[in-house]
Design an enzyme around this catalytic site. Structure first.
Site, PDB file in Angstrom:
ATOM      1  N   ASP A 430       8.003  95.159   3.762  1.00 22.66           N
ATOM      2  CA  ASP A 430       8.729  95.174   2.499  1.00 22.66           C
ATOM      3  C   ASP A 430       8.573  96.486   1.756  1.00 22.66           C
ATOM      4  O   ASP A 430       9.311  96.772   0.821  1.00 22.66           O
ATOM      5  CB  ASP A 430       8.261  94.011   1.610  1.00 22.66           C
ATOM      6  CG  ASP A 430       6.768  94.093   1.319  1.00 22.66           C
ATOM      7  OD1 ASP A 430       6.071  94.788   2.062  1.00 22.66           O
ATOM      8  OD2 ASP A 430       6.312  93.448   0.355  1.00 22.66           O
ATOM      9  N   LYS A 431       7.606  97.306   2.144  1.00 25.52           N
ATOM     10  CA  LYS A 431       7.394  98.580   1.449  1.00 25.52           C
ATOM     11  C   LYS A 431       6.525  99.471   2.320  1.00 25.52           C
ATOM     12  O   LYS A 431       5.843  99.019   3.236  1.00 25.52           O
ATOM     13  CB  LYS A 431       6.713  98.350   0.112  1.00 25.52           C
ATOM     14  CG  LYS A 431       5.416  97.562   0.219  1.00 25.52           C
ATOM     15  CD  LYS A 431       4.900  97.144  -1.128  1.00 25.52           C
ATOM     16  CE  LYS A 431       3.674  96.249  -0.972  1.00 25.52           C
ATOM     17  NZ  LYS A 431       3.165  95.787  -2.241  1.00 25.52           N
ATOM     18  N   THR A 432       6.522 100.748   1.997  1.00 20.88           N
ATOM     19  CA  THR A 432       5.766 101.702   2.819  1.00 20.88           C
ATOM     20  C   THR A 432       4.268 101.539   2.633  1.00 20.88           C
ATOM     21  O   THR A 432       3.491 101.851   3.518  1.00 20.88           O
ATOM     22  CB  THR A 432       6.160 103.142   2.458  1.00 20.88           C
ATOM     23  OG1 THR A 432       5.925 103.337   1.059  1.00 20.88           O
ATOM     24  CG2 THR A 432       7.618 103.399   2.758  1.00 20.88           C
TER      25      THR A 432
END
Length: 530
Positions: A430-432
């Protein structure tokens, strides 16, 4: 110095407490968390008394995440290893070993020769399961024996106790950088400002993986009136709240204090077990959920046996081979029965054949089954177990997987999943921050339309490689100079910047203004440790 927890409770008082606990009803509805509507209607809310004895029986703060105990390891391990849904191979080899013990059909003189390699596989699997579960036992022991500070209701003094001794309704003091021992409602916090705001900060990394601090608030009616030297034993009232659940971003409840009034309890008024208090000297709170009723423990799932894709694929193939083997044995036994009947074998006296044709068919079926049992070689699983063992050894000692900054080597926790490492083709995130260290380096900037910062990052190098082009030499040279002049979190090099910053032009003024704004657009919370 806090007074240590005194063990001066008499046997009679212990007996009275046990009697009182037996007379109390559980705080949870029947069959929770799978209660019916009728069960919830009987007990719609969780009621906690403040300043007096509890009316209901609550869960203790003792937690257990381990899977096995010394008395149940063998039966649990046996059921897992001989589960036909997940370990069809073990079931097959156990059946072969059992059939080899029957003299009339045995082709090994009644000795279960297949049992030896099967035991090797089981012993290796058992050793790794024990080592894996011992780490859980160690973590549980450390958590339950951690030290907390709570208010002694009899002496009205702060005392030290272990986490597992905490109970619902206890008032506890959490100090900076300490883990929260249970789900607590914030009563008051340490603040230097003359006008209290009831703000504290927590690190929720153990819950959601995020390292940024979250803001939590004390109850509006208490944070301005309660303080460190307040007589907390004078607090009387009750809390009506939701029953324990795993929703970490949701909480509903109402606190009613006789002398202070009534207030709703919101999500930002709660400190959850496992979080760490940061940038705040201390927090006082009242425990509302303990042990396996806390939200973090409600989110934990039962540890299930793990199997790799290779094992699942092998199980499918074994089922197919078993089908072929059954067909071969069926036709072999049937053909033998027809041949015996055609040649009137029962009339040949010296063969002493007293078994009826139907019984002889079953004997021939299982005899052929043992003759062809090597269709599925037990050595396959011995080889897989040994290969995984040596793979684990090399992974644990691989210097390329060693992280020097934290002195952390690679550690194989589940040997059965080794081969899964080489089969990962896609990662969905969902995110880095989930995949990276969340550590950024200052490399480039654009000021007044002028770009500063030379060199090339690792991502840039990969981009050139994907385009099939060679990286220009000047980029590599600029990167080398940037690395030579780098400091922690700043890898920057550009002669044009040096020229503009030393000049007396409008660009220099723009550069000064850029860094001035950059420094002001950050909130800094100073924290004094020790």
């Amino acid at each position: 110095m806090y007074s240590s927890l005194a063990n001066n409770m008499t046997n009679s008082s212990l007996a009275n407490n046990k009697t009182n606990n037996k007379s109390k009803q559980p705080s949870l509805p029947k069959h929770w968390p799978k209660s019916t509507v009728k069960d919830i209607e009987e007990r719609p809310k969780r009621v906690i008394n403040i300043g007096k004895e509890q009316d209901y029986l609550f869960s203790s703060n003792f937690v257990k995440t381990s899977k096995y105990e010394w008395y149940n390891f063998i039966p649990k391990f046996t059921l897992e290893e001989f589960n036909p849904k997940t370990k069809i191979a073990n079931c097959y080899f156990l059946l072969v070993s059992a059939l080899q013990c029957i003299p009339i059909i045995s082709n090994t003189s009644g000795y279960p020769t297949t049992l030896i390699p099967l035991l090797i596989v089981l012993i290796v699997d058992g050793i790794f399961l024990v080592l894996e579960d011992l780490s859980r036992h160690k973590a549980d022991k450390e958590a339950n024996a951690s030290i907390a500070i709570k208010l002694n209701k009899q002496t009205n003094k702060l005392i030290e106790c272990q986490w597992h001794e905490l109970q619902v309704g206890d008032i506890v003091k959490i100090q900076s950088r300490e883990k929260i021992p249970a789900d607590i409602v914030i009563l008051c916090v340490a603040e230097l400002a003359e006008t209290p705001q009831g703000l504290c900060y927590v690190e929720t990394k153990s819950l959601d993986g995020e390292t940024n601090l979250k803001v939590r608030n004390g109850l509006p009616m208490t944070y301005s009136k309660l303080h460190e030297h307040f007589d907390f034993s004078s607090l009387k009232g009750e809390i009506e709240m939701e029953h324990p659940n795993k929703l970490i971003d949701s909480f509903t409840g109402v606190i009613d204090l006789d002398n202070l009034g009534k207030d709703p309890i919101m999500t930002n008024n709660i400190l959850l077990r496992g979080c760490v208090l940061r940038n705040t000297d201390w927090v006082y709170g009242i425990i509302v959920n303990t042990g396996h009723d806390t939200k973090v423990m409600m989110s934990n799932k039962i540890t299930k046996p793990k199997s790799s894709f290779l094992e699942r694929k092998a199980s499918v193939e074994i089922l197919r081979i078993l089908g072929v083997l059954a067909v071969i044995c069926f036709w072999g036994a049937t053909g033998g029965a027809f041949w015996n009947d055609y040649n009137h074998i029962h009339s040949i006296w010296y063969l002493n054949r007293t078994i009826q044709p139907v019984g002889n068919w079953f004997i021939q079926f299982f005899y052929y089954f043992l003759l062809h049992a090597s269709f599925i070689p037990v050595s396959l699983y011995v080889s897989m177990a040994l290969a995984r063992f040596f793979q684990s050894f090399f992974i644990n000692h691989d210097l390329d997987m060693y992280y020097e900054k934290t002195d952390t080597p690679a550690l194989v926790r589940t040997m059965t999943l080794n081969e899964e490492l080489g089969q990962i083709s896609h990662i969905f995130s969902d995110k880095t921050g989930t995949l990276t260290c969340n550590v950024m380096d200052f490399r480039k900037m654009s000021i007044n339309g002028v770009s500063y910062g030379l060199g090339i990052t690792e991502i840039g190098k990969v981009s050139w490689k994907l385009m099939g082009k060679d990286i220009p030499q000047y980029m590599l040279e600029n990167e080398r100079k940037a690395q030579e002049n780098s400091v922690p979190h700043v890898t920057f090099y550009d002669p044009l910047y040096e020229k503009d910053i030393s000049s007396n032009t409008t660009q220099k003024q723009s550069i000064d203004q850029f860094f001035h704004i950059l420094s002001l657009c950050h909130d800094v919370l100073p924290e004094n440790v020790n």
